[in-house]
Design a protein around this motif. Structure first.
Motif, PDB file in Angstrom:
ATOM      1  N   PRO A 296      49.591  43.782  16.717  1.00 22.85           N
ATOM      2  CA  PRO A 296      50.026  42.507  16.125  1.00 22.85           C
ATOM      3  C   PRO A 296      50.623  41.512  17.115  1.00 22.85           C
ATOM      4  CG  PRO A 296      51.724  44.127  15.779  1.00 22.85           C
ATOM      5  CD  PRO A 296      50.607  44.842  16.522  1.00 22.85           C
ATOM      6  N   GLY A 297      50.181  41.594  18.370  1.00 24.65           N
ATOM      7  CA  GLY A 297      50.685  40.675  19.383  1.00 24.65           C
ATOM      8  C   GLY A 297      49.599  40.333  20.367  1.00 24.65           C
ATOM      9  N   SER A 298      49.969  39.713  21.487  1.00 25.35           N
ATOM     10  CA  SER A 298      48.984  39.363  22.514  1.00 25.35           C
ATOM     11  C   SER A 298      48.776  40.547  23.458  1.00 25.35           C
ATOM     12  CB  SER A 298      49.429  38.128  23.285  1.00 25.35           C
ATOM     13  OG  SER A 298      50.688  38.332  23.893  1.00 25.35           O
ATOM     14  N   ASP A 314      40.845  35.913  20.757  1.00 19.64           N
ATOM     15  CA  ASP A 314      41.912  34.916  20.838  1.00 19.64           C
ATOM     16  C   ASP A 314      43.255  35.512  21.246  1.00 19.64           C
ATOM     17  OD1 ASP A 314      40.163  32.931  20.074  1.00 19.64           O
ATOM     18  OD2 ASP A 314      40.624  33.111  17.943  1.00 19.64           O
ATOM     19  N   ALA A 315      43.359  36.844  21.192  1.00 16.69           N
ATOM     20  CA  ALA A 315      44.639  37.488  21.481  1.00 16.69           C
ATOM     21  C   ALA A 315      44.677  38.133  22.859  1.00 16.69           C
ATOM     22  CB  ALA A 315      44.953  38.543  20.419  1.00 16.69           C
ATOM     23  N   ILE A 316      43.519  38.274  23.500  1.00 20.95           N
ATOM     24  CA  ILE A 316      43.489  38.981  24.778  1.00 20.95           C
ATOM     25  C   ILE A 316      43.412  37.991  25.945  1.00 20.95           C
ATOM     26  CG2 ILE A 316      40.968  39.270  24.933  1.00 20.95           C
ATOM     27  CD1 ILE A 316      41.556  42.150  25.956  1.00 20.95           C
ATOM     28  N   PHE A 317      44.093  38.326  27.023  1.00 18.83           N
ATOM     29  CA  PHE A 317      44.120  37.498  28.229  1.00 18.83           C
ATOM     30  C   PHE A 317      43.802  38.400  29.425  1.00 18.83           C
ATOM     31  CE2 PHE A 317      46.789  35.636  25.066  1.00 18.83           C
ATOM     32  CZ  PHE A 317      46.624  34.268  25.181  1.00 18.83           C
ATOM     33  N   THR A 318      43.044  37.866  30.361  1.00 19.33           N
ATOM     34  CA  THR A 318      42.733  38.624  31.574  1.00 19.33           C
ATOM     35  C   THR A 318      43.479  38.028  32.754  1.00 19.33           C
ATOM     36  OG1 THR A 318      40.788  37.253  32.084  1.00 19.33           O
ATOM     37  CG2 THR A 318      40.430  39.199  30.698  1.00 19.33           C
ATOM     38  N   THR A 319      43.655  38.851  33.781  1.00 20.07           N
ATOM     39  CA  THR A 319      44.296  38.380  35.002  1.00 20.07           C
ATOM     40  C   THR A 319      43.741  39.150  36.187  1.00 20.07           C
ATOM     41  OG1 THR A 319      46.436  37.843  36.009  1.00 20.07           O
ATOM     42  CG2 THR A 319      46.256  39.991  34.965  1.00 20.07           C
ATOM     43  N   VAL A 328      40.716  33.980  27.798  1.00 21.08           N
ATOM     44  CA  VAL A 328      41.509  33.109  28.670  1.00 21.08           C
ATOM     45  C   VAL A 328      41.973  33.900  29.889  1.00 21.08           C
ATOM     46  CG1 VAL A 328      43.619  31.752  28.863  1.00 21.08           C
ATOM     47  CG2 VAL A 328      42.267  31.669  26.758  1.00 21.08           C
ATOM     48  N   HIS A 329      41.700  33.359  31.072  1.00 23.23           N
ATOM     49  CA  HIS A 329      42.116  34.006  32.319  1.00 23.23           C
ATOM     50  C   HIS A 329      43.367  33.320  32.839  1.00 23.23           C
ATOM     51  CE1 HIS A 329      41.422  36.566  35.818  1.00 23.23           C
ATOM     52  NE2 HIS A 329      41.801  35.545  36.565  1.00 23.23           N
ATOM     53  N   VAL A 330      44.413  34.096  33.088  1.00 26.16           N
ATOM     54  CA  VAL A 330      45.654  33.529  33.604  1.00 26.16           C
ATOM     55  C   VAL A 330      45.799  33.917  35.073  1.00 26.16           C
ATOM     56  CG1 VAL A 330      46.834  33.465  31.394  1.00 26.16           C
ATOM     57  CG2 VAL A 330      46.954  35.536  32.757  1.00 26.16           C
ATOM     58  N   SER A 331      46.349  33.018  35.849  1.00 20.45           N
ATOM     59  CA  SER A 331      46.476  33.262  37.289  1.00 20.45           C
ATOM     60  C   SER A 331      47.817  32.744  37.794  1.00 20.45           C
ATOM     61  CB  SER A 331      45.323  32.583  38.035  1.00 20.45           C
ATOM     62  OG  SER A 331      45.274  31.198  37.755  1.00 20.45           O
ATOM     63  N   ASN A 332      48.054  32.974  39.067  1.00 16.75           N
ATOM     64  CA  ASN A 332      49.281  32.505  39.735  1.00 16.75           C
ATOM     65  C   ASN A 332      50.548  33.048  39.087  1.00 16.75           C
ATOM     66  OD1 ASN A 332      47.712  30.903  41.542  1.00 16.75           O
ATOM     67  ND2 ASN A 332      47.553  29.325  39.953  1.00 16.75           N
ATOM     68  N   ASP A 334      51.515  33.235  36.169  1.00 17.24           N
ATOM     69  CA  ASP A 334      52.069  32.413  35.086  1.00 17.24           C
ATOM     70  C   ASP A 334      51.529  32.924  33.761  1.00 17.24           C
ATOM     71  OD1 ASP A 334      53.040  30.584  33.335  1.00 17.24           O
ATOM     72  OD2 ASP A 334      51.986  28.850  34.192  1.00 17.24           O
ATOM     73  N   PHE A 335      52.348  33.706  33.054  1.00 15.20           N
ATOM     74  CA  PHE A 335      51.906  34.319  31.813  1.00 15.20           C
ATOM     75  C   PHE A 335      52.351  33.540  30.577  1.00 15.20           C
ATOM     76  CE2 PHE A 335      52.125  38.040  34.780  1.00 15.20           C
ATOM     77  CZ  PHE A 335      50.757  38.214  34.884  1.00 15.20           C
ATOM     78  N   THR A 336      52.590  32.256  30.757  1.00 15.43           N
ATOM     79  CA  THR A 336      53.004  31.411  29.636  1.00 15.43           C
ATOM     80  C   THR A 336      52.049  31.488  28.450  1.00 15.43           C
ATOM     81  OG1 THR A 336      54.126  29.883  31.146  1.00 15.43           O
ATOM     82  CG2 THR A 336      53.582  29.059  28.944  1.00 15.43           C
ATOM     83  N   PRO A 337      50.716  31.405  28.650  1.00 14.31           N
ATOM     84  CA  PRO A 337      49.803  31.498  27.498  1.00 14.31           C
ATOM     85  C   PRO A 337      49.924  32.833  26.749  1.00 14.31           C
ATOM     86  CG  PRO A 337      48.658  30.634  29.407  1.00 14.31           C
ATOM     87  CD  PRO A 337      49.973  31.141  29.899  1.00 14.31           C
ATOM     88  N   VAL A 338      50.160  33.907  27.479  1.00 10.80           N
ATOM     89  CA  VAL A 338      50.304  35.230  26.856  1.00 10.80           C
ATOM     90  C   VAL A 338      51.569  35.260  26.009  1.00 10.80           C
ATOM     91  CG1 VAL A 338      50.394  37.716  27.296  1.00 10.80           C
ATOM     92  CG2 VAL A 338      49.211  36.211  28.920  1.00 10.80           C
TER      93      VAL A 338
END
Length: 535
Positions: A296-298, A314-319, A328-332, A334-338
């Motif tokens: 029930p989370g990201s 919509d709930a998963i993020f890669t790095t 959505v891929h997050v970098s640097n 910065d996990f703000t979107p997560v």
């Protein structure tokens, strides 16, 4: 496409779409990138001989090869970028090796679009390997897949700032060696063993990186149930990503959970100090589609092991090197979107009690009670040690490992590492004189820790490792397991039981060599193997 680099390869090799989910296009782009990276290695070797060590090229080589490991990156656009970056680096580095004439992948020009690159990738895939001797081809592919595992460990260590120029040089030298057309069987075997030795150094460096940064793992009880509140799930292998996320979520009312190979992170002092590091959720990587869909989370996916996330895209993020089209891929760092996604999701409505498990029995923890262990062996209280570990997977036959552990006599100790432990990680096996019968050494990345334990025991008993009351019962899935197996062979370790099936890229003659020289054998039944190993 043709791919047989992992254990789940369909009928000896995937030809239409990978069982892992990669498409024909993705497989071909990976083959092209791998071919070009071997060419970049050729140029790096020449530049190094001329006096130039290029740190960016060294790091890129490992990242590019790691990107082709099973279940890391499925994003074609990312591969196109890597291919172009590889060629750009290669051409720039050539200026540091004046007068050297290159050929093959060191001069190869990729197409300008994806269809063209895909066609080129097919030309340099396994099926079109110019090697005609099947045993040589088998050994070269084993070397290539072992190097993919080495690349993973090099990258993990480099993320924490730990690098070794000699390690990069040896890694690139072996990559380039896979292009040789005049190697003998003996030379190919030696190259595989050298890959094992190089991997030992890579794992040693990673061990130093992890323990210097986060402290030596300590025996730690980990909660398996949920804590009421917002939640983020972290899967993969990367300790730094977890650390940064824990820092960025302090005071935000979000609980952080581990999944899969991240479970051992709870044993590191500098990670477990965070009060919102709540526990572990789920089991091994191959169950993530069901487990992630119910979370029930990201979800943050680090390093490898990602599967098709369409039901929770919509709930998963890669790095890092992980990629999936549409995620959505997050970098640097910065996990703000997560974090924002976790705050927008419902989280767990209430606390749940699903018991606990113990982690943190890495080399320092085990060797701190070495005297007690040695006394127990000499007194006959501990009859035998089994290292039961490796990769988990979805193919039938892996219940063998559960049954093996359940049937192991009560005067035996089970050491385990990697995600194969999720077949039995929550079993209550009791203890022997205060020593837990089930000792979780850590991730697959922590294989070095298990090796050091075995070497220390051999030294204490003044015997060879193969003379210890220790048996290795391993499961394999992807290329890090290949690298670890080559390391064990390089150390001269024999009598390994391997399953659930043998690699499709191993020919009968190569298998016979391993049997004759190392007494490697496929697993049989738990009862048969226990009877044999206990003598």
């Amino acid at each position: 496409m043709f791919c047989y680099q992992c254990e789940q390869a369909a009928k000896g090799g995937c030809t239409k779409i990978g069982v892992c989910g990669k498409t024909d296009n993705t497989a071909s782009l990976q083959d092209l990138l791998l071919y070009l990276t071997k060419g970049l290695s050729q140029v790096a070797i020449a530049a190094r001989e001329a006096g130039t060590e290029d740190a960016a090229v060294d790091r890129f080589t490992a990242e590019a090869v790691f990107s082709t490991l099973t279940n890391v990156n499925f994003d074609d656009a990312r591969f196109v970028k890597l291919i172009n970056e590889c060629v750009s680096m290669r051409e720039a580095l050539k200026t540091k090796a004046p007068g050297v004439e290159f050929d093959g992948p060191a001069v190869y020009t990729p197409a300008l679009d994806i269809p063209g690159m895909v066609a080129q990738g097919k030309e340099h895939g396994v099926e079109n390997d110019p090697e005609t001797n099947e045993d040589l081809k088998s050994l070269k592919q084993t070397l290539t897949y072992g190097l993919k595992g080495v690349a993973a460990y090099i990258d993990h260590a480099a993320i924490l700032g730990y690098e070794d120029n000699e390690l990069y040089a040896n890694f690139q030298g072996l990559l380039a060696a896979t292009l040789s057309t005049d190697l003998t069987l003996e030379q190919c075997v030696e190259a595989g063993l050298e890959c094992g030795r190089v991997n030992i150094r890579a794992m040693e460096l990673l061990d130093e990186a992890n323990t210097s940064t986060y402290g030596h793992p300590e025996p730690t009880e980990v909660k398996l149930g949920a804590t009421a509140g917002k939640a983020i799930l972290v899967s993969g292998h990367d300790l730094k990503d977890l650390d940064v996320l824990l820092k960025q979520t302090e005071g935000k009312g979000i609980n952080i959970y581990t999944h899969g190979e991240m479970l051992p992170c709870h044993g590191y002092p500098e990670l477990k100090k965070y009060p919102h590091f709540a526990g572990h959720y789920g089991t091994a990587w191959q169950n993530q589609k069901k487990e992630f869909a119910e979370f029930p989370g990201s979800i943050l996916m680090t390093t490898n092991c990602i599967q098709d996330p369409k039901n929770y895209i919509d709930a998963i993020f890669t790095t890092g090197l992980v990629g999936w089209p549409g995620a959505v891929h997050v970098s640097n760092d910065d996990f703000t979107p997560v974090i924002e996604k976790a705050l927008a999701m419902p989280g767990f409505p209430e606390d749940t009690d699903k018991g606990t498990v113990m982690v943190g029995f890495a080399r320092n923890a085990v060797m701190s009670v070495a005297g007690t262990v040695i006394d127990a062996v000499k007194a006959g209280d501990i009859r035998h040690f089994f290292l039961v570990g490796g990769c988990d997977g979805a193919k039938p036959g892996r219940n063998y490992y559960t049954e093996f552990v359940e049937k192991a006599p009560k005067d035996t100790i089970i050491l385990t590492l990697a995600c194969g432990k999720f077949r039995f990680f929550d079993k209550q096996l009791g203890d022997i004189g205060g020593i837990p019968r089930l000792l979780d050494v850590g991730q697959c990345n922590d294989a070095y820790s298990a090796v050091k334990i075995a070497m220390a025991l051999a030294e204490a008993f003044e015997c060879d490792i193969n003379e210890l009351p220790l048996s290795l019962v391993l499961s394999w899935y992807e290329q890090k397991a290949v690298a670890i197996l080559l390391s064990l062979l390089a150390l001269g370790i024999k009598n390994i039981k391997l399953g659930p099936t043998l690699p499709a890229f191993i020919t009968p003659n190569v298998l016979n060599y391993l049997v004759e020289n190392y007494n490697i054998a496929p697993i049989a039944t738990p009862d048969e193997d226990l009877a044999e190993l206990l003598g």
